[in-house]
Design an enzyme around this catalytic site. Structure first.
Site, short mmCIF file in Angstrom:
data_model
loop_
_atom_site.label_atom_id
_atom_site.label_comp_id
_atom_site.label_asym_id
_atom_site.label_seq_id
_atom_site.Cartn_x
_atom_site.Cartn_y
_atom_site.Cartn_z
N ASP A 4 29.65 10.71 67.83
CA ASP A 4 29.73 12.17 67.93
C ASP A 4 29.61 12.57 69.41
O ASP A 4 28.80 12.01 70.15
CB ASP A 4 28.61 12.81 67.11
CG ASP A 4 28.84 14.29 66.87
OD1 ASP A 4 29.06 14.67 65.70
OD2 ASP A 4 28.80 15.07 67.84
N ASN A 14 28.25 17.84 55.93
CA ASN A 14 28.28 19.30 55.95
C ASN A 14 29.56 19.78 55.28
O ASN A 14 30.65 19.25 55.57
CB ASN A 14 28.23 19.80 57.40
CG ASN A 14 26.92 19.44 58.08
OD1 ASN A 14 25.87 19.41 57.45
ND2 ASN A 14 26.97 19.15 59.37
N GLY A 20 27.53 24.38 57.18
CA GLY A 20 27.56 24.12 58.61
C GLY A 20 28.73 23.26 59.07
O GLY A 20 28.71 22.70 60.16
N GLN A 21 29.78 23.19 58.24
CA GLN A 21 30.95 22.39 58.62
C GLN A 21 31.76 23.12 59.68
O GLN A 21 32.12 24.28 59.51
CB GLN A 21 31.83 22.11 57.39
CG GLN A 21 33.00 21.20 57.69
CD GLN A 21 33.83 20.86 56.46
OE1 GLN A 21 33.61 21.42 55.38
NE2 GLN A 21 34.78 19.97 56.62
N HIS A 81 34.16 14.27 57.08
CA HIS A 81 33.44 13.31 57.93
C HIS A 81 32.03 13.14 57.44
O HIS A 81 31.39 14.09 56.97
CB HIS A 81 33.46 13.74 59.40
CG HIS A 81 33.03 15.16 59.64
ND1 HIS A 81 33.85 16.23 59.41
CD2 HIS A 81 31.86 15.67 60.08
CE1 HIS A 81 33.21 17.35 59.71
NE2 HIS A 81 31.98 17.04 60.11
N HIS A 139 28.37 12.12 58.76
CA HIS A 139 27.52 11.86 59.92
C HIS A 139 26.53 10.76 59.53
O HIS A 139 25.83 10.89 58.53
CB HIS A 139 26.67 13.08 60.27
CG HIS A 139 27.42 14.30 60.70
ND1 HIS A 139 27.51 14.70 62.02
CD2 HIS A 139 28.07 15.26 59.99
CE1 HIS A 139 28.19 15.83 62.10
NE2 HIS A 139 28.54 16.19 60.87
P1 5GP Z 1 30.36 19.37 61.36
O1 5GP Z 1 29.60 20.49 62.01
O2 5GP Z 1 31.74 19.78 60.99
O3 5GP Z 1 29.61 18.70 60.26
O4 5GP Z 1 30.46 18.24 62.46
C1 5GP Z 1 31.47 18.15 63.40
C2 5GP Z 1 30.95 17.19 64.45
O5 5GP Z 1 32.05 16.73 65.19
C3 5GP Z 1 29.96 17.83 65.44
O6 5GP Z 1 28.75 17.11 65.40
C4 5GP Z 1 30.68 17.72 66.78
O7 5GP Z 1 29.78 17.40 67.81
C5 5GP Z 1 31.68 16.62 66.52
N1 5GP Z 1 32.93 16.72 67.25
C6 5GP Z 1 33.77 17.80 67.28
N2 5GP Z 1 34.87 17.52 68.00
C7 5GP Z 1 34.74 16.23 68.42
C8 5GP Z 1 35.56 15.38 69.22
O8 5GP Z 1 36.64 15.75 69.67
N3 5GP Z 1 35.09 14.12 69.46
C9 5GP Z 1 33.89 13.69 68.96
N4 5GP Z 1 33.53 12.43 69.26
N5 5GP Z 1 33.10 14.47 68.20
C10 5GP Z 1 33.51 15.72 67.95
#
Ligand code: 5GP
Ligand code: ZN
Length: 113
Positions: free
Chosen positions: A30, A86, A92-93, A99, A101
């Site tokens: 991340d 998420n 919180g997505q 994906h 985490h």
């Molecule tokens: P969400 O909030 O959708 O569960 O998580 C999205 C995650 O993707 C966040 O933790 C954010 O830091 C990560 N993220 C978003 N864009 C990128 C990217 O371009 N590269 C990487 N490595 N992580 C990303």
């Protein structure tokens, strides 16, 4: 999905370092890590979120094969880790490509907030 950032990572339009890859899944760090080990595990195929997944074999592959293997690669299979998916606005997505985490390398708190 042509405008999906995780599709671009998965199909290597964006250069990323994968800590795991097979024919169906990639995993990478991340960019805003919330733990010493913070990995995103994504299917190469686009699903907006866990509610949209239709492929049971893929879901089982991620849970049964990929996540344990990545936990071993990271060395958190013995110490433990947290898996977070998420989903939607209140979940919180922020990226609308499924994906998982995987967070590890420190003690986690509960409730998550
Ligand atoms: P969400 O909030 O959708 O569960 O998580 C999205 C995650 O993707 C966040 O933790 C954010 O830091 C990560 N993220 C978003 N864009 C990128 C990217 O371009 N590269 C990487 N490595 N992580 C990303
Ligand atoms: Zn996508």
């Amino acid at each position: 999905m042509s405008d999906c950032i995780f599709c671009k990572i998965a199909n290597k339009e964006i250069n990323s370092q994968f800590i795991f890859e097979d024919d169906q899944v990639v995993a990478f760090r991340d960019m805003n890590p919330q733990a010493p080990q913070h990995i995103l595990i994504i299917p190469k195929k686009h699903f907006a979120n866990i509610l949209e997944v239709t492929d049971k074999e893929l879901a089982a592959h991620i849970l049964v094969d990929v996540i344990p293997e990545i936990a071993k690669i990271l060395g958190v299979d013995e110490t433990g880790f947290r898996l977070v998916v998420n989903t939607g606005k209140e979940g919180g997505q922020t990226v609308e490509h499924l994906h998982f985490h995987l967070l590890g390398g420190r003690s986690m708190q509960w409730p998550p907030g």
